[in-house]
Design an enzyme around this catalytic site. Structure first.
Site, PDB file in Angstrom:
ATOM      1  N   SER A 143       0.855  -1.193   0.000  1.00 48.67           N
ATOM      2  CA  SER A 143       0.000   0.000   0.000  1.00 48.67           C
ATOM      3  C   SER A 143       0.885   1.234   0.000  1.00 48.67           C
ATOM      4  CB  SER A 143      -0.880   0.019   1.248  1.00 48.67           C
ATOM      5  OG  SER A 143      -1.576   1.247   1.333  1.00 48.67           O
ATOM      6  N   TYR A 157      -1.799  -0.592  10.395  1.00 47.24           N
ATOM      7  CA  TYR A 157      -1.986  -1.094   9.022  1.00 47.24           C
ATOM      8  C   TYR A 157      -0.823  -0.655   8.130  1.00 47.24           C
ATOM      9  CZ  TYR A 157      -3.900  -1.068   4.249  1.00 47.24           C
ATOM     10  OH  TYR A 157      -4.079  -1.226   2.892  1.00 47.24           O
TER      11      TYR A 157
HETATM   12  P1  NAP Z   1     -11.675  -5.564   0.554  1.00 44.82           P
HETATM   13  O1  NAP Z   1     -12.560  -4.980  -0.492  1.00 44.82           O
HETATM   14  O2  NAP Z   1     -12.003  -5.321   1.990  1.00 44.82           O
HETATM   15  O3  NAP Z   1     -11.540  -7.146   0.283  1.00 44.82           O
HETATM   16  C1  NAP Z   1     -10.762  -7.908   1.156  1.00 44.82           C
HETATM   17  C2  NAP Z   1     -10.673  -9.333   0.676  1.00 44.82           C
HETATM   18  O4  NAP Z   1      -9.757 -10.026   1.535  1.00 44.82           O
HETATM   19  C3  NAP Z   1     -11.991 -10.092   0.742  1.00 44.82           C
HETATM   20  O5  NAP Z   1     -12.011 -11.037  -0.304  1.00 44.82           O
HETATM   21  C4  NAP Z   1     -11.913 -10.776   2.104  1.00 44.82           C
HETATM   22  O6  NAP Z   1     -12.715 -11.959   2.186  1.00 44.82           O
HETATM   23  C5  NAP Z   1     -10.435 -11.139   2.126  1.00 44.82           C
HETATM   24  N1  NAP Z   1      -9.884 -11.351   3.468  1.00 44.82           N
HETATM   25  C6  NAP Z   1      -9.865 -10.506   4.525  1.00 44.82           C
HETATM   26  N2  NAP Z   1      -9.263 -11.085   5.586  1.00 44.82           N
HETATM   27  C7  NAP Z   1      -8.892 -12.331   5.188  1.00 44.82           C
HETATM   28  C8  NAP Z   1      -8.240 -13.411   5.826  1.00 44.82           C
HETATM   29  N3  NAP Z   1      -7.840 -13.339   7.115  1.00 44.82           N
HETATM   30  N4  NAP Z   1      -8.049 -14.538   5.126  1.00 44.82           N
HETATM   31  C9  NAP Z   1      -8.443 -14.632   3.841  1.00 44.82           C
HETATM   32  N5  NAP Z   1      -9.051 -13.648   3.169  1.00 44.82           N
HETATM   33  C10 NAP Z   1      -9.274 -12.502   3.842  1.00 44.82           C
HETATM   34  O7  NAP Z   1     -10.177  -5.046   0.395  1.00 44.82           O
HETATM   35  P2  NAP Z   1      -9.442  -4.289  -0.817  1.00 44.82           P
HETATM   36  O8  NAP Z   1      -9.614  -2.828  -0.630  1.00 44.82           O
HETATM   37  O9  NAP Z   1      -9.764  -4.914  -2.112  1.00 44.82           O
HETATM   38  O10 NAP Z   1      -7.908  -4.595  -0.432  1.00 44.82           O
HETATM   39  C11 NAP Z   1      -7.189  -5.656  -1.006  1.00 44.82           C
HETATM   40  C12 NAP Z   1      -5.723  -5.433  -0.685  1.00 44.82           C
HETATM   41  O11 NAP Z   1      -5.318  -4.171  -1.199  1.00 44.82           O
HETATM   42  C13 NAP Z   1      -5.426  -5.393   0.818  1.00 44.82           C
HETATM   43  O12 NAP Z   1      -4.188  -6.027   1.076  1.00 44.82           O
HETATM   44  C14 NAP Z   1      -5.311  -3.910   1.104  1.00 44.82           C
HETATM   45  O13 NAP Z   1      -4.507  -3.656   2.213  1.00 44.82           O
HETATM   46  C15 NAP Z   1      -4.698  -3.421  -0.183  1.00 44.82           C
HETATM   47  N6  NAP Z   1      -4.897  -1.998  -0.447  1.00 44.82           N
HETATM   48  C16 NAP Z   1      -6.146  -1.482  -0.594  1.00 44.82           C
HETATM   49  C17 NAP Z   1      -6.289  -0.121  -0.844  1.00 44.82           C
HETATM   50  C18 NAP Z   1      -7.632   0.535  -1.026  1.00 44.82           C
HETATM   51  O14 NAP Z   1      -7.689   1.783  -1.091  1.00 44.82           O
HETATM   52  N7  NAP Z   1      -8.715  -0.212  -1.126  1.00 44.82           N
HETATM   53  C19 NAP Z   1      -5.148   0.689  -0.917  1.00 44.82           C
HETATM   54  C20 NAP Z   1      -3.911   0.115  -0.744  1.00 44.82           C
HETATM   55  C21 NAP Z   1      -3.786  -1.226  -0.521  1.00 44.82           C
HETATM   56  P3  NAP Z   1     -14.291 -11.874   2.623  1.00 44.82           P
HETATM   57  O15 NAP Z   1     -15.023 -11.325   1.429  1.00 44.82           O
HETATM   58  O16 NAP Z   1     -14.653 -13.282   2.932  1.00 44.82           O
HETATM   59  O17 NAP Z   1     -14.344 -10.956   3.793  1.00 44.82           O
END
Ligand code: NAP
Length: 248
Positions: A143, A157
């Site tokens: 991130s 985080y």
């Molecule tokens: P999201 O929409 O909240 O989706 C999270 C996903 O991870 C879901 O499929 C969830 O499964 C799964 N998950 C959560 N905890 C888990 C665990 N303990 N074991 C297995 N699966 C798990 O998140 P996102 O925004 O797409 O983020 C994805 C990645 O990008 C993360 O690493 C996040 O830190 C990174 N990121 C995001 C952003 C942003 O702005 N969104 C920015 C920088 C980095 P369920 O559906 O079953 O809950």
């Protein structure tokens, strides 16, 4: 023969966009999720309707036994493992460090750091030429928070993503002569449901004016960077980071 990819947290948000993109690029997919089986099953259904091949596998990556079960399920259902996208990640309610409990910090670290390490370990056992594997690619979803620190919101985080960056650098060097490339993407403000978990669903719009491009990003824009790192087009890149953050 199709290459096989595991996307942790591949059922929603950036992971779901990555699953869709990698399916279009010809991969057989293992789509991991932790609790929302409806989202995972409907994504698998969509991919199969579009002519792709995917299975959904429930596992909490912060629990070692569940990581072992996840990789065993892939061993049984798919043909090896060529690509691991360490995408699953969590954050907790926005608060300053002074208010954080050990339980909260450990929960974030257990998924984002320990879980990612465990998935790397199991992938290496299957990909490494030292273990009789055919090589492979690992992509970590870090991130921009690793650089920016997320002050007042979730420094825990941000620190977990700093650990992912160091993991990427160290592991890339460790397995470079075993046929495995390890790279990372650093997304910025991306429109997903994750921001609701921090207590602010409108966070991307609130902060988008701080981004030089003056907008938030779409999950598909992160998936495109992941797809490039997965492909042979990036064959001489390892230990590398792609910023997908609109210039911030
Ligand atoms: P999201 O929409 O909240 O989706 C999270 C996903 O991870 C879901 O499929 C969830 O499964 C799964 N998950 C959560 N905890 C888990 C665990 N303990 N074991 C297995 N699966 C798990 O998140 P996102 O925004 O797409 O983020 C994805 C990645 O990008 C993360 O690493 C996040 O830190 C990174 N990121 C995001 C952003 C942003 O702005 N969104 C920015 C920088 C980095 P369920 O559906 O079953 O809950």
């Amino acid at each position: 023969m199709k290459k096989v990819a595991l996307i942790t947290g591949g059922s929603r948000g950036i992971g779901a966009a990555t699953s869709m993109r990698l399916s279009k690029d010809g991969y057989s997919l293992a789509i991991n999720y932790v609790s929302d089986s409806h989202a995972a099953d409907s994504l698998v259904e969509t991919i199969i309707l579009q002519g792709g091949h995917a299975i959904a596998v429930q596992a909490d990556i912060s629990v070692e036994a569940e990581v072992l079960a996840l990789f065993n399920a892939i061993d049984v259902a798919l043909d090896g493992l060529d690509l691991l996208v360490n995408n699953a990640g969590v954050l907790a309610t926005q608060m300053p460090v002074v208010s954080m409990t050990a339980e909260r910090i450990n929960r974030v670290m257990a998924t984002n750091v320990t879980g990612t390490f465990l998935c790397c370990r199991e992938a290496i056992k299957r990909m490494s030429t030292n273990y009789g594997g055919r090589g492979g690619v690992i992509i970590n979803v870090s991130s921009a928070a690793a650089r920016l620190g997320s002050a007042g919101e979730y420094v825990d985080y941000a620190a977990s993503k700093g650990a992912i960056d160091t993991l990427t650098t160290g592991l890339a060097a460790e397995v470079a002569d075993q046929g495995i490339r390890v790279n990372a993407v650093r997304p910025g403000l991306i429109y997903t449901e994750m921001h609701s978990k921090g207590g602010e669903p409108g966070r991307v719009d609130r902060l988008s004016q701080l981004v030089p491009m003056k907008r938030g990003g779409q999950p598909e824009e992160v998936a495109a960077a992941i797809a490039w790192l997965a492909s042979d087009e990036s064959s001489y890149s390892t230990g590398a980071f792609i910023e997908v953050s609109g210039g911030r």
